[in-house]
Design a protein around this motif. Structure first.
Motif, PDB file in Angstrom:
ATOM      1  N   VAL A 197       0.641  -1.207  -0.094  1.00  0.00           N
ATOM      2  CA  VAL A 197      -0.150   0.063  -0.047  1.00  0.00           C
ATOM      3  C   VAL A 197       1.152   1.241  -0.203  1.00  0.00           C
ATOM      4  CG1 VAL A 197      -1.778   1.304   1.282  1.00  0.00           C
ATOM      5  CG2 VAL A 197      -1.935  -1.039   1.019  1.00  0.00           C
ATOM      6  N   ASP A 198       1.944   1.289   0.736  1.00  0.00           N
ATOM      7  CA  ASP A 198       2.682   2.491   0.945  1.00  0.00           C
ATOM      8  C   ASP A 198       3.343   2.983  -0.439  1.00  0.00           C
ATOM      9  OD1 ASP A 198       4.450   0.414   1.275  1.00  0.00           O
ATOM     10  OD2 ASP A 198       5.598   1.238   2.713  1.00  0.00           O
ATOM     11  N   THR A 199       3.973   1.904  -1.064  1.00  0.00           N
ATOM     12  CA  THR A 199       4.507   1.986  -2.349  1.00  0.00           C
ATOM     13  C   THR A 199       3.407   2.535  -3.583  1.00  0.00           C
ATOM     14  OG1 THR A 199       6.112   0.110  -1.913  1.00  0.00           O
ATOM     15  CG2 THR A 199       5.922   0.930  -4.235  1.00  0.00           C
ATOM     16  N   PHE A 200       2.157   1.961  -3.278  1.00  0.00           N
ATOM     17  CA  PHE A 200       1.173   2.359  -4.240  1.00  0.00           C
ATOM     18  C   PHE A 200       0.811   3.930  -3.950  1.00  0.00           C
ATOM     19  CE2 PHE A 200      -3.466   2.168  -5.557  1.00  0.00           C
ATOM     20  CZ  PHE A 200      -3.158   1.810  -6.779  1.00  0.00           C
ATOM     21  N   VAL A 201       0.609   4.364  -2.966  1.00  0.00           N
ATOM     22  CA  VAL A 201       0.475   5.671  -2.534  1.00  0.00           C
ATOM     23  C   VAL A 201       1.675   6.495  -3.109  1.00  0.00           C
ATOM     24  CG1 VAL A 201       0.046   7.248  -0.884  1.00  0.00           C
ATOM     25  CG2 VAL A 201      -1.041   5.006  -0.557  1.00  0.00           C
ATOM     26  N   ASP A 202       2.897   6.190  -2.742  1.00  0.00           N
ATOM     27  CA  ASP A 202       4.333   6.837  -3.182  1.00  0.00           C
ATOM     28  C   ASP A 202       3.908   6.999  -4.570  1.00  0.00           C
ATOM     29  OD1 ASP A 202       6.659   8.150  -2.446  1.00  0.00           O
ATOM     30  OD2 ASP A 202       7.404   6.578  -3.802  1.00  0.00           O
ATOM     31  N   LEU A 203       3.507   6.124  -5.386  1.00  0.00           N
ATOM     32  CA  LEU A 203       3.641   6.080  -7.066  1.00  0.00           C
ATOM     33  C   LEU A 203       2.729   7.337  -7.085  1.00  0.00           C
ATOM     34  CD1 LEU A 203       4.392   4.630  -9.500  1.00  0.00           C
ATOM     35  CD2 LEU A 203       2.008   3.390  -9.410  1.00  0.00           C
ATOM     36  N   LEU A 204       1.460   7.238  -6.610  1.00  0.00           N
ATOM     37  CA  LEU A 204       0.502   8.486  -6.980  1.00  0.00           C
ATOM     38  C   LEU A 204       0.925   9.997  -6.360  1.00  0.00           C
ATOM     39  CD1 LEU A 204      -2.438   6.078  -6.362  1.00  0.00           C
ATOM     40  CD2 LEU A 204      -1.823   7.092  -8.620  1.00  0.00           C
ATOM     41  N   ASN A 205       1.787   9.884  -5.423  1.00  0.00           N
ATOM     42  CA  ASN A 205       2.226  11.236  -4.783  1.00  0.00           C
ATOM     43  C   ASN A 205       3.061  12.099  -5.555  1.00  0.00           C
ATOM     44  OD1 ASN A 205       2.747  13.174  -3.105  1.00  0.00           O
ATOM     45  ND2 ASN A 205       3.278  11.854  -1.209  1.00  0.00           N
ATOM     46  N   LEU A 206       2.610  13.121  -5.961  1.00  0.00           N
ATOM     47  CA  LEU A 206       3.491  14.023  -6.915  1.00  0.00           C
ATOM     48  C   LEU A 206       4.655  14.568  -5.962  1.00  0.00           C
ATOM     49  CD1 LEU A 206       0.971  15.572  -9.388  1.00  0.00           C
ATOM     50  CD2 LEU A 206       2.277  13.397  -9.482  1.00  0.00           C
ATOM     51  N   GLU A 207       4.423  14.672  -4.709  1.00  0.00           N
ATOM     52  CA  GLU A 207       5.397  15.304  -3.886  1.00  0.00           C
ATOM     53  C   GLU A 207       6.654  14.453  -3.569  1.00  0.00           C
ATOM     54  OE1 GLU A 207       3.232  16.678  -0.716  1.00  0.00           O
ATOM     55  OE2 GLU A 207       2.311  18.256  -1.715  1.00  0.00           O
ATOM     56  N   THR A 208       6.818  13.231  -3.958  1.00  0.00           N
ATOM     57  CA  THR A 208       7.971  12.293  -3.734  1.00  0.00           C
ATOM     58  C   THR A 208       8.734  11.973  -5.043  1.00  0.00           C
ATOM     59  OG1 THR A 208       6.697  10.406  -4.042  1.00  0.00           O
ATOM     60  CG2 THR A 208       6.861  11.178  -1.939  1.00  0.00           C
ATOM     61  N   ASP A 209       9.698  11.420  -5.118  1.00  0.00           N
ATOM     62  CA  ASP A 209      10.410  11.226  -6.301  1.00  0.00           C
ATOM     63  C   ASP A 209       9.633  10.395  -7.078  1.00  0.00           C
ATOM     64  OD1 ASP A 209      12.548  12.747  -5.448  1.00  0.00           O
ATOM     65  OD2 ASP A 209      13.741  10.866  -4.687  1.00  0.00           O
ATOM     66  N   CYS A 210       9.736  10.433  -8.670  1.00  0.00           N
ATOM     67  CA  CYS A 210       9.359   9.335  -9.610  1.00  0.00           C
ATOM     68  C   CYS A 210       9.836   8.083  -9.533  1.00  0.00           C
ATOM     69  CB  CYS A 210       9.694  10.062 -10.818  1.00  0.00           C
ATOM     70  SG  CYS A 210       8.525  11.463 -11.373  1.00  0.00           S
ATOM     71  N   LYS A 211       8.787   6.933 -10.028  1.00  0.00           N
ATOM     72  CA  LYS A 211       9.216   5.713 -10.205  1.00  0.00           C
ATOM     73  C   LYS A 211       9.640   5.723 -11.642  1.00  0.00           C
ATOM     74  CE  LYS A 211       8.078   4.352  -6.092  1.00  0.00           C
ATOM     75  NZ  LYS A 211       9.097   4.334  -4.971  1.00  0.00           N
ATOM     76  N   TYR A 212      10.710   4.639 -11.793  1.00  0.00           N
ATOM     77  CA  TYR A 212      11.296   4.367 -13.274  1.00  0.00           C
ATOM     78  C   TYR A 212      10.833   3.000 -13.822  1.00  0.00           C
ATOM     79  CZ  TYR A 212      13.713   8.937 -12.949  1.00  0.00           C
ATOM     80  OH  TYR A 212      13.764  10.240 -12.945  1.00  0.00           O
ATOM     81  N   ILE A 213      10.472   2.952 -14.876  1.00  0.00           N
ATOM     82  CA  ILE A 213      10.350   2.086 -15.704  1.00  0.00           C
ATOM     83  C   ILE A 213      11.544   1.670 -16.356  1.00  0.00           C
ATOM     84  CG2 ILE A 213       8.875   0.745 -17.508  1.00  0.00           C
ATOM     85  CD1 ILE A 213       6.714   2.354 -16.674  1.00  0.00           C
ATOM     86  N   SER A 214      11.941   0.325 -16.191  1.00  0.00           N
ATOM     87  CA  SER A 214      12.976  -0.060 -17.101  1.00  0.00           C
ATOM     88  C   SER A 214      12.664  -0.931 -18.376  1.00  0.00           C
ATOM     89  CB  SER A 214      14.077  -1.197 -16.363  1.00  0.00           C
ATOM     90  OG  SER A 214      15.183  -1.501 -17.092  1.00  0.00           O
ATOM     91  N   LEU A 215      12.761  -0.433 -19.421  1.00  0.00           N
ATOM     92  CA  LEU A 215      12.187  -1.196 -20.598  1.00  0.00           C
ATOM     93  C   LEU A 215      13.187  -2.274 -21.074  1.00  0.00           C
ATOM     94  CD1 LEU A 215      10.910   2.253 -22.728  1.00  0.00           C
ATOM     95  CD2 LEU A 215       9.659   0.498 -21.192  1.00  0.00           C
ATOM     96  N   ASN A 216      12.660  -3.325 -21.524  1.00  0.00           N
ATOM     97  CA  ASN A 216      13.438  -4.487 -21.830  1.00  0.00           C
ATOM     98  C   ASN A 216      12.825  -5.121 -23.117  1.00  0.00           C
ATOM     99  OD1 ASN A 216      11.516  -5.896 -20.558  1.00  0.00           O
ATOM    100  ND2 ASN A 216      12.908  -6.200 -18.629  1.00  0.00           N
TER     101      ASN A 216
END
Length: 216
Positions: A197-216
């Motif tokens: 849950v905390d990771t999901f919330v962080d993903l949606l929170n614009l006030e924290t650092d972005c998550k990155y997708i590594s394309l393969n």
């Protein structure tokens, strides 16, 4: 960021399949907020047993987030502004108060509304449905503004899915994000592990650092 817990029936959290059901869930949340004090709503981390929905409020994010019995995490945009008077939460939209009367009228309007209809004749339907509420002319105009807004506002649906039943290698990973409701426009992003849950919330929170997708 503040968070408020709203207890709902399990059925309300498992039936979000389109814009109409999302709006009905929003009305359920609004009804709870209108009738409960902040002391009844506020808590820091969503650790209570299901079912619940959590309203997260910050300068950059108004979101409803919940987990269902299948370990899926869901989120939609909460379309109203929230203010805190110390005892109760107040809901409003550009100066229009979202009180119990507005919630009841809007709920009635959306009972059978699928949000896919033409706007032709919408005002006549609105007048017919709301006349029983004995609204003043100004209040009727305000609720009409709210009704139009809710017919077309951006839901922003996102779901983390744990799906062992349909797992199919790289085509349908066990852990993935589903974006949008309709199969016609949805797409998924595979995840290498479960999402808490905390990771999901962080993903949606614009006030924290972005998550990155590594394309393969």
């Amino acid at each position: 960021m503040k968070s408020y817990k709203i207890s709902l029936r399990e059925k309300e959290l498992n039936s979000i399949r389109n814009n109409s059901s999302a709006v009905k869930l929003i009305f359920s949340v609004c009804s709870h907020i209108a009738n409960l004090s902040i002391a009844d709503l506020y808590f820091d981390i969503p650790t209570n047993p299901l079912p619940y929905v959590v309203l997260y409020i910050s300068d950059s994010m108004n979101r409803l987030i919940w987990e269902n019995e299948n370990r899926q995490l869901h989120s939609i945009h909460f379309p109203f502004f929230v203010s805190d008077n110390g005892s109760f939460l107040k809901l409003h939209y550009h100066g229009i108060e979202i009180d119990s009367q507005a919630i009841q009228a809007l709920t009635r309007l959306f009972i059978s509304e699928d949000l896919q209809v033409s706007f032709d004749g919408l005002f006549e339907e609105f007048l017919e449905t709301t006349k029983e509420f004995d609204l003043s002319s100004l209040r009727q105009q305000e609720i009409w503004v709210l009704y139009q807004y809710l017919c077309s506002f951006e839901i922003g649906y996102l779901r983390y899915d744990y799906d062992p039943e349909h797992e199919d290698g790289q085509r349908h990973p066990l852990h993935h994000l589903d974006i949008n409701f309709s199969n016609a426009c949805t797409y998924k992003i595979g995840l290498t592990s479960n999402m808490e849950v905390d990771t999901f919330v962080d993903l949606l929170n614009l006030e924290t650092d972005c998550k990155y997708i590594s394309l393969n």
